[in-house]
Design a protein around this motif. Structure first.
Motif, PDB file in Angstrom:
ATOM      1  N   LEU A  60       0.831  -1.201   0.000  1.00 30.50           N
ATOM      2  CA  LEU A  60       0.000   0.000   0.000  1.00 30.50           C
ATOM      3  C   LEU A  60       0.865   1.251   0.000  1.00 30.50           C
ATOM      4  N   ASN A  61       1.894   1.280   0.829  1.00 29.48           N
ATOM      5  CA  ASN A  61       2.798   2.439   0.857  1.00 29.48           C
ATOM      6  C   ASN A  61       3.522   2.603  -0.472  1.00 29.48           C
ATOM      7  N   GLN A  62       3.868   1.491  -1.118  1.00 26.66           N
ATOM      8  CA  GLN A  62       4.510   1.559  -2.428  1.00 26.66           C
ATOM      9  C   GLN A  62       3.557   2.173  -3.455  1.00 26.66           C
ATOM     10  N   LYS A  63       2.297   1.755  -3.413  1.00 24.65           N
ATOM     11  CA  LYS A  63       1.298   2.283  -4.345  1.00 24.65           C
ATOM     12  C   LYS A  63       1.088   3.785  -4.110  1.00 24.65           C
ATOM     13  N   ILE A  64       1.086   4.197  -2.854  1.00 26.48           N
ATOM     14  CA  ILE A  64       0.944   5.621  -2.523  1.00 26.48           C
ATOM     15  C   ILE A  64       2.142   6.399  -3.070  1.00 26.48           C
ATOM     16  N   ALA A  65       3.341   5.865  -2.871  1.00 27.92           N
ATOM     17  CA  ALA A  65       4.551   6.526  -3.369  1.00 27.92           C
ATOM     18  C   ALA A  65       4.515   6.656  -4.890  1.00 27.92           C
ATOM     19  N   GLU A  66       4.072   5.595  -5.561  1.00 26.41           N
ATOM     20  CA  GLU A  66       3.984   5.615  -7.024  1.00 26.41           C
ATOM     21  C   GLU A  66       2.971   6.641  -7.522  1.00 26.41           C
ATOM     22  N   PHE A  91      -5.407   7.964   9.343  1.00 26.00           N
ATOM     23  CA  PHE A  91      -4.842   7.355   8.137  1.00 26.00           C
ATOM     24  C   PHE A  91      -3.505   6.698   8.445  1.00 26.00           C
ATOM     25  N   TYR A  92      -2.661   7.369   9.199  1.00 24.02           N
ATOM     26  CA  TYR A  92      -1.370   6.796   9.555  1.00 24.02           C
ATOM     27  C   TYR A  92      -1.538   5.549  10.422  1.00 24.02           C
ATOM     28  N   MET A  93      -2.520   5.554  11.303  1.00 30.20           N
ATOM     29  CA  MET A  93      -2.773   4.366  12.128  1.00 30.20           C
ATOM     30  C   MET A  93      -3.166   3.187  11.241  1.00 30.20           C
ATOM     31  N   LYS A  94      -3.966   3.452  10.231  1.00 30.66           N
ATOM     32  CA  LYS A  94      -4.389   2.405   9.307  1.00 30.66           C
ATOM     33  C   LYS A  94      -3.213   1.930   8.455  1.00 30.66           C
ATOM     34  N   LEU A  95      -2.368   2.853   8.027  1.00 35.36           N
ATOM     35  CA  LEU A  95      -1.192   2.488   7.237  1.00 35.36           C
ATOM     36  C   LEU A  95      -0.199   1.651   8.041  1.00 35.36           C
ATOM     37  N   ASN A  96      -0.162   1.874   9.340  1.00 34.25           N
ATOM     38  CA  ASN A  96       0.753   1.135  10.199  1.00 34.25           C
ATOM     39  C   ASN A  96       0.140  -0.141  10.754  1.00 34.25           C
ATOM     40  N   GLY A  97      -1.080  -0.467  10.324  1.00 30.70           N
ATOM     41  CA  GLY A  97      -1.716  -1.695  10.755  1.00 30.70           C
ATOM     42  C   GLY A  97      -2.274  -1.642  12.168  1.00 30.70           C
ATOM     43  N   GLU A  98      -2.380  -0.457  12.743  1.00 30.00           N
ATOM     44  CA  GLU A  98      -2.896  -0.304  14.100  1.00 30.00           C
ATOM     45  C   GLU A  98      -4.408  -0.166  14.119  1.00 30.00           C
ATOM     46  N   SER A 124     -12.798   4.026  -1.573  1.00 28.63           N
ATOM     47  CA  SER A 124     -12.319   5.381  -1.862  1.00 28.63           C
ATOM     48  C   SER A 124     -10.822   5.392  -2.138  1.00 28.63           C
ATOM     49  N   LEU A 125     -10.079   4.644  -1.359  1.00 31.77           N
ATOM     50  CA  LEU A 125      -8.630   4.581  -1.533  1.00 31.77           C
ATOM     51  C   LEU A 125      -8.273   3.993  -2.897  1.00 31.77           C
ATOM     52  N   CYS A 126      -8.988   2.968  -3.309  1.00 31.58           N
ATOM     53  CA  CYS A 126      -8.754   2.386  -4.633  1.00 31.58           C
ATOM     54  C   CYS A 126      -9.046   3.404  -5.729  1.00 31.58           C
ATOM     55  N   ASN A 127     -10.100   4.188  -5.563  1.00 32.27           N
ATOM     56  CA  ASN A 127     -10.423   5.220  -6.550  1.00 32.27           C
ATOM     57  C   ASN A 127      -9.338   6.288  -6.604  1.00 32.27           C
ATOM     58  N   VAL A 128      -8.898   6.745  -5.437  1.00 29.09           N
ATOM     59  CA  VAL A 128      -7.888   7.807  -5.369  1.00 29.09           C
ATOM     60  C   VAL A 128      -6.569   7.334  -5.973  1.00 29.09           C
ATOM     61  N   LEU A 129      -6.193   6.081  -5.684  1.00 30.61           N
ATOM     62  CA  LEU A 129      -4.901   5.562  -6.147  1.00 30.61           C
ATOM     63  C   LEU A 129      -4.982   4.911  -7.529  1.00 30.61           C
ATOM     64  N   ILE A 144      -6.461   2.042  -8.310  1.00 33.26           N
ATOM     65  CA  ILE A 144      -6.338   0.582  -8.229  1.00 33.26           C
ATOM     66  C   ILE A 144      -7.629  -0.006  -8.789  1.00 33.26           C
ATOM     67  N   LYS A 145      -7.526  -0.651  -9.939  1.00 33.13           N
ATOM     68  CA  LYS A 145      -8.715  -1.160 -10.613  1.00 33.13           C
ATOM     69  C   LYS A 145      -8.773  -2.682 -10.658  1.00 33.13           C
ATOM     70  N   LYS A 146      -7.632  -3.330 -10.716  1.00 31.89           N
ATOM     71  CA  LYS A 146      -7.597  -4.789 -10.836  1.00 31.89           C
ATOM     72  C   LYS A 146      -7.948  -5.444  -9.505  1.00 31.89           C
ATOM     73  N   LEU A 147      -8.851  -6.408  -9.572  1.00 36.07           N
ATOM     74  CA  LEU A 147      -9.263  -7.131  -8.375  1.00 36.07           C
ATOM     75  C   LEU A 147      -8.076  -7.832  -7.728  1.00 36.07           C
ATOM     76  N   SER A 148      -7.195  -8.400  -8.526  1.00 39.88           N
ATOM     77  CA  SER A 148      -6.031  -9.099  -7.978  1.00 39.88           C
ATOM     78  C   SER A 148      -5.131  -8.152  -7.191  1.00 39.88           C
ATOM     79  N   GLU A 149      -5.003  -6.927  -7.664  1.00 35.83           N
ATOM     80  CA  GLU A 149      -4.181  -5.934  -6.954  1.00 35.83           C
ATOM     81  C   GLU A 149      -4.856  -5.508  -5.653  1.00 35.83           C
TER      82      GLU A 149
END
Length: 69
Positions: free
Chosen positions: A7-13, A32-39, A49-54, A56-61
């Motif tokens: 997820l962090n890689q996708k955000i960076a990209e 958001f940071y708590m969610k990114l850190n798995g907390e 929403s995150l898939c739309n913003v980033l 991410i369209k493929k189900l496998s991804e």
């Protein structure tokens, strides 16, 4: 629990700032940071929403990021 590394890689990209993404999800930067850190877990609405913003369209991804073991 999401695969935070992927997820962090996708955000960076995407080139988007995490503050902007948090705003688009309708959550605080702290939440958001708590969610990114798995907390904390993403809700289904936040995942959608995150898939739309980033773009991410493929189900496998989506599965590889958000439904990791």
């Amino acid at each position: 629990m999401p695969n935070t590394a992927k997820l962090n890689q996708k955000i960076a990209e995407s080139g988007l700032k995490k503050n902007y993404i948090a705003d688009q999800l309708g959550i605080s930067r702290y939440a958001f940071y708590m969610k990114l850190n798995g907390e904390s877990d993403f809700t289904t609405t936040e995942v959608r929403s995150l898939c739309n913003v980033l773009g991410i369209k493929k189900l496998s991804e989506k599965e590889a990021i958000f439904f990791a073991d």
